[in-house]
Design a protein around this motif. Structure first.
Motif, PDB file in Angstrom:
ATOM      1  N   PRO A 234       0.826  -1.221   0.000  1.00 42.74           N
ATOM      2  CA  PRO A 234       0.000   0.000   0.000  1.00 42.74           C
ATOM      3  C   PRO A 234       0.855   1.263   0.000  1.00 42.74           C
ATOM      4  CG  PRO A 234      -0.770  -1.561   1.656  1.00 42.74           C
ATOM      5  CD  PRO A 234       0.543  -2.075   1.151  1.00 42.74           C
ATOM      6  N   SER A 235       0.340   2.306  -0.650  1.00 45.68           N
ATOM      7  CA  SER A 235       1.036   3.588  -0.720  1.00 45.68           C
ATOM      8  C   SER A 235       0.087   4.692  -0.291  1.00 45.68           C
ATOM      9  CB  SER A 235       1.520   3.849  -2.152  1.00 45.68           C
ATOM     10  OG  SER A 235       1.998   5.174  -2.287  1.00 45.68           O
ATOM     11  N   ASP A 236       0.605   5.641   0.537  1.00 46.52           N
ATOM     12  CA  ASP A 236      -0.198   6.777   1.003  1.00 46.52           C
ATOM     13  C   ASP A 236       0.164   8.072   0.294  1.00 46.52           C
ATOM     14  OD1 ASP A 236      -1.578   5.187   2.761  1.00 46.52           O
ATOM     15  OD2 ASP A 236      -0.247   5.615   4.459  1.00 46.52           O
ATOM     16  N   THR A 237       0.945   7.976  -0.795  1.00 44.05           N
ATOM     17  CA  THR A 237       1.362   9.195  -1.504  1.00 44.05           C
ATOM     18  C   THR A 237       0.705   9.309  -2.871  1.00 44.05           C
ATOM     19  OG1 THR A 237       3.288   8.051  -2.456  1.00 44.05           O
ATOM     20  CG2 THR A 237       3.591   9.173  -0.331  1.00 44.05           C
TER      21      THR A 237
ATOM     22  N   ASN B 268      -5.150   5.480  -0.718  1.00 45.51           N
ATOM     23  CA  ASN B 268      -4.216   4.419  -0.342  1.00 45.51           C
ATOM     24  C   ASN B 268      -4.516   3.252  -1.270  1.00 45.51           C
ATOM     25  OD1 ASN B 268      -3.913   1.705   1.172  1.00 45.51           O
ATOM     26  ND2 ASN B 268      -2.565   3.066   2.320  1.00 45.51           N
ATOM     27  N   ASP B 269      -3.546   2.852  -2.125  1.00 50.02           N
ATOM     28  CA  ASP B 269      -3.819   1.830  -3.130  1.00 50.02           C
ATOM     29  C   ASP B 269      -2.845   0.665  -3.017  1.00 50.02           C
ATOM     30  OD1 ASP B 269      -1.654   3.378  -3.874  1.00 50.02           O
ATOM     31  OD2 ASP B 269      -2.066   3.252  -6.026  1.00 50.02           O
ATOM     32  N   THR B 270      -3.351  -0.512  -3.381  1.00 51.54           N
ATOM     33  CA  THR B 270      -2.555  -1.730  -3.425  1.00 51.54           C
ATOM     34  C   THR B 270      -3.096  -2.613  -4.537  1.00 51.54           C
ATOM     35  OG1 THR B 270      -1.751  -3.615  -2.120  1.00 51.54           O
ATOM     36  CG2 THR B 270      -4.012  -2.939  -1.762  1.00 51.54           C
TER      37      THR B 270
ATOM     38  N   PHE C 212      -8.375   0.331  -3.417  1.00 47.76           N
ATOM     39  CA  PHE C 212      -7.949   1.654  -2.950  1.00 47.76           C
ATOM     40  C   PHE C 212      -9.085   2.290  -2.152  1.00 47.76           C
ATOM     41  CE2 PHE C 212      -9.664   1.811  -7.177  1.00 47.76           C
ATOM     42  CZ  PHE C 212     -10.481   2.937  -7.232  1.00 47.76           C
TER      43      PHE C 212
ATOM     44  N   LEU D 158      -8.514   8.774   1.425  1.00 46.67           N
ATOM     45  CA  LEU D 158      -7.829   9.169   2.661  1.00 46.67           C
ATOM     46  C   LEU D 158      -8.232  10.549   3.159  1.00 46.67           C
ATOM     47  CD1 LEU D 158      -4.159   7.976   1.940  1.00 46.67           C
ATOM     48  CD2 LEU D 158      -5.917   6.808   3.272  1.00 46.67           C
TER      49      LEU D 158
END
Length: 926
Positions: free
Chosen positions: A445-448, A462-464, A482, A485
């Protein structure tokens, strides 16, 4: 017919196929039921975990709010109930969190409570309460108690305790917030939360005490009261998290799921009747079994017909095979009688393959419908792609975030529907679905990531992504999950702001101010000049008490705006609590800081606060400290600022600039250190009682008559004279504590030496009461309680009050005298003659003894004025039926003159010097 080949084949085929259908249906029913059961149990556990997390968050917020209130509570007010209760009632916003707030001393004494308790409950001791003992055992760390029935409030509660510390970090008391478990509050709503139609939650401690239950009568009771459900809840309490099937309190089979609450030792248990929880599973299973049974019954005649058809002549069989090869429809109604056994078997197997394929297609459609339903119900957004990276489906959550409808997005490249950019740089990001397929692994997961929706809006997500594999193990697509956020970040930002700001004024709060001051002192370079300003309003209490809290709050907001308007952009403005404000002026020399302080002082003087057609004028006391190399740390700076503000209250201009080495400030600092030493002496029992005997001038009478005096023992064991600590104790409100200590220890000493049958040898023990004690309505009950505890006859006790204190507290003193004299105690008016008591006031006070001030006794033999004064005072006392005592008698000439006048008693160094009380009592009692 059964003897024929056709009959036997038809019957055997029918039985075998019917059994096969029945077995396949039962197996499919079992697998589908198990999968649905696992999904429902998982949903049940996930819902319980979310509710447990909600409780955990509520407890965390409650503890944070309680810690903030405790941090703002001045530790030096713990002895003053009214001030503490006033402080607690001014805390904005505690009511939605707590039903009551209570302050308890480290000795377990109740200091104050909001809402206020009745008088008979204000003196209760709490040191034996389990939550108080646990708090002490935990070293003052915050504690969440098990539920119990409050003996103070008579309702079930859970309490949260946090420490109250002074400026030095020492533990001074306990702030207790109670959560009522039978009323609406942050926990009560959990007991009203349902699982489905009739499921419910039970909140219990690890030791088996019920915290919350839909039946409020079970709160604070043991889980033994839950009957058959007890064993199930004990099993849940023994494990960390999970679920199982078991009986509920009525013995009905129910689905249990449980999850711990991290902020406490509680476990949340969700209970739902099994027939309700698994209703959909049972309907599915019953439907499949019924369908299989009906199909099996229908297959018997159908197979009979099929076999009959398959046994038709071989040419018809070839025609049917050709039809199969060419894709034409099969004519299964043709007469196939006369076919061979082998061909019949081939025909039967072929028919089985056709039917199995049709059933598999039906099952596949059913499973796809279930997967689509699950996909539509999840809260996170989901997009599924094929191996080429094109969208094959997306759920409603993904439609909302991307702005694409499912039917529009199908067949579109994933990168067209999901346009991902770096949130900070705005640069396009690599296609996450293709990354997962190329790597053949899940993408973390990424928060950017920022998603550019179809309408152009930017959504932080937030996607994975994970790859999908076909039966051979090859990558066949990807699933991208996703979520938005924005709400999470907004909530976090709001909580962060509230943690560092005063909600009412919008200024920085005490915690953020202290952090900033510590950073300033830690990072300040030699030679840098900064300043700290402390401000207290002078007339705030009048406005607050006269007009109410709403007016007080509005006044604080007005002052906050004035302070902020005078601050520079680089400065930090804070409200520390109550009417106390602070201003940190960075890179500001003392001269400039003083000009800012003077301008701010004038602005507040010019303020005209209007409330309900009444105008109030307020002022401010401002202390200013230049932060230079002379202060070692932030604590020293803050102490200097507090002292400067205190000095400003004494200054006519109400403005004080602290300079290192200022003698007045050094004197005040010494005085405040003395106050700290007095606190320590009281807590460590380092006060010592002395006695000075009072003698009858005309002689006679062997019974002991003495005045109780108090001395302090310092840390090195040296005696501290009263003149070095009593003035500070009077100025800083500690005399009531000293008075109570003297009363308890003096009466206990008398009881040891004269009780229970030698009280005739004790005439009078005179005990002084300070003005602060005279204002305390509970002092009467305390005196009577100590007399009863030690068995001292009330006639032996005389309360001494100075003339000045009597004038200042005339009405309170009169009520106190009437209450205690009715019980047999006597009263003496000390230092008489130096105050302003009128003869009318003296006549109205029920005084037994007048103590003539020593200033009139000194030199009475040679001073005609003093002699006349003593003579007049003595004659007035005689007319009012009072005895007289002459103080500071130091010569035989003075004693003789007093005897000639007729004064009854004398006290002074000529007759007896102050001695330790134990020695005086021991000598007389022997």
């Amino acid at each position: 017919m059964l003897h024929s080949l056709k009959g036997r084949v038809a019957l055997a085929a029918a039985i075998v196929i019917a059994l096969g259908v029945a077995i396949a249906t039962a197996l499919q029913s079992y697998l589908s039921r198990q999968a649905a059961f696992d999904a429902i149990v998982g949903q049940h556990q996930a819902y319980t975990a979310r509710v447990a997390a909600d409780i955990d968050e509520r407890l965390r917020l409650a503890r944070l709010a309680l810690t903030e209130i405790a941090a703002k509570l001045p530790a030096d007010l713990l002895h003053a109930r009214n001030e503490v209760e006033h402080y607690l009632t001014t805390r904005v916003g505690f009511e939605p969190l707590f039903q009551t707030l209570t302050v308890v001393s480290m000795e377990g004494q109740l200091v104050a409570a909001v809402p206020a308790l009745s008088a008979d409950r204000q003196m209760v001791e709490l040191k034996d309460r389990p939550w108080f003992r646990k708090f002490l055992a935990e070293g003052g760390n915050p504690v969440v108690s098990p539920p119990f029935i409050s003996r103070l409030r008579d309702f079930p509660v859970v309490v949260i305790t946090v420490p109250i510390q002074d400026a030095a970090g020492a533990l001074r008391g306990v702030l207790v917030g109670s959560l009522r478990l039978d009323r609406e509050n942050l926990l009560y709503s959990v007991s009203r939360t349902h699982i489905g139609r009739s499921g419910y939650f039970v909140l219990a401690t690890r030791d088996g005490t019920i915290v919350l239950h839909p039946d409020s009568t079970l709160v604070a009771r043991s889980i033994d009261a839950l009957g058959p459900a007890k064993a199930m809840i004990e099993r849940a309490l023994a494990e960390e998290r999970g679920g199982f099937i078991g009986p509920d309190a009525q013995g009905a089979r129910s689905l249990y799921s449980f999850h711990p609450v991290q902020q406490s030792d509680w476990m949340l248990i969700g209970i739902q009747p099994q027939d309700e929880a698994l209703a959909s599973v049972e309907r599915l299973s019953d439907g499949m079994l019924l369908s299989g049974a009906l199909l099996a019954l229908l297959l018997v005649p159908a197979i009979w017909i099929v076999v009959a058809v398959l046994l038709r002549p071989l040419d018809h069989m070839r025609a049917q095979l050709a039809a199969i090869r060419e894709g034409r429809p099969l004519d299964l109604r043709a007469d196939l009688s006369g076919w061979s056994k082998e061909f019949s078997q081939v025909a039967g197997e072929f028919a089985d393959i056709v039917r199995a394929r049709r059933m598999a297609e039906q099952a596949l459609r059913y499973e796809k419908e279930r997967a689509d339903a699950a996909l539509r119900s999840v809260g996170d957004a989901v997009i599924i792609t094929d191996r080429s990276g094109r969208v094959t489906s997306m759920n409603p959550a993904a439609e909302r975030l991307t702005g694409w409808r499912d039917e529009e997005a199908r067949g579109q490249p994933f990168g067209t529907v999901f346009q991902a950019l770096h949130e900070q740089t705005g640069e396009p990001l690599e296609n996450i679905a293709m990354r997962a397929m190329h790597a053949n692994a899940a993408i973390s997961p990424s928060d950017t990531t920022a998603l550019r929706a179809r309408d152009g809006r930017m959504v932080p997500v937030n996607d994975t992504a994970v790859p999908i594999h076909d039966p051979s193990g090859a990558v066949d697509g990807a699933v991208v999950v996703f979520r938005d956020l924005a709400n999470e970040r907004a909530t976090a930002a709001e909580l962060n702001w509230r943690a560092r700001h005063d909600v009412m004024t919008g200024l920085t709060n005490r915690l953020a101010y202290e952090i900033a001051l510590e950073r300033l002192c830690r990072e300040r370079r030699p030679g840098e000049q900064h300043a700290v300003l402390m401000l207290n309003l002078n007339q705030f209490k009048i406005v607050n008490d006269t007009c109410g809290y709403a007016a007080g709050d509005e006044l604080l907001r007005r002052v906050a705006r004035i302070v902020a308007s005078r601050a520079r952009k680089s400065d930090l403005v804070a409200r520390l609590g109550g009417d106390e404000f602070a201003l940190i002026m960075y890179h500001c020399p003392p001269e400039k800081a003083l000009r800012i302080a003077e301008a701010l002082h004038q602005d507040i003087l010019n303020l005209r606060f209007v409330w309900e057609d009444k105008t109030y004028r307020v002022g401010a006391s401002i202390g200013l400290v230049a932060v230079d190399d002379s202060y070692p740390d932030a604590q020293a700076v803050q102490q200097a600022a507090d002292i400067a503000c205190y000095m400003a209250k004494r200054d006519p201009r109400h403005l004080c600039l602290h300079s290192h080495g200022d003698h007045k400030l050094q004197s005040l600092r010494t005085e405040m250190q003395t106050v700290s030493r007095i606190h320590a002496a009281i807590e460590q029992d380092r006060l010592q009682l002395y006695a000075q005997r009072i003698m009858p001038i005309s002689g006679g009478g062997d019974a002991l008559h003495f005045e109780v005096l108090v001395r302090m023992i310092d840390e090195e064991g040296q005696l501290v004279p009263p003149g070095e600590f009593l003035p500070a104790a009077e100025r800083y409100g500690l005399m009531d504590q000293i008075d109570r200590w003297v009363i308890a220890h003096a009466l206990a000493a008398c009881a040891r030496h004269f009780g229970p049958d030698r009280w005739s040898r004790l005439d009078t023990v005179a005990i002084n009461l300070s003005p602060l004690s005279l204002q305390d309505p509970s002092i009467v009950d305390y005196l009577l309680e100590q007399l009863e505890r030690h068995g001292v006859p009330p006639r032996c006790v005389c309360i001494e009050v100075t003339e000045t204190a009597a004038i200042e507290n005339l009405e309170a003193l009169r009520k106190l005298m009437e209450s205690l004299r009715a019980r047999g105690l006597r009263f003496a008016l000390d230092d008489f003659g130096v105050g302003m008591t009128s003869l009318a006031q003296l006549r109205d006070l029920p005084v037994d003894i007048l103590k003539i001030d020593g200033s009139f006794v000194t030199g009475i033999a040679n001073d005609r004025v003093n002699g006349s004064m003593v003579y007049a005072i003595h004659n007035i006392a005689r007319l009012l039926s009072m005895k007289t005592v002459a103080e500071r008698v130091e010569s035989e000439e003075e004693l003789a003159h007093l005897e000639a006048i007729g004064v009854d008693y004398a006290q002074g160094y000529l007759l007896a010097r102050p001695e330790p009380l134990e020695g005086v009592l021991r000598a007389v009692a022997a």
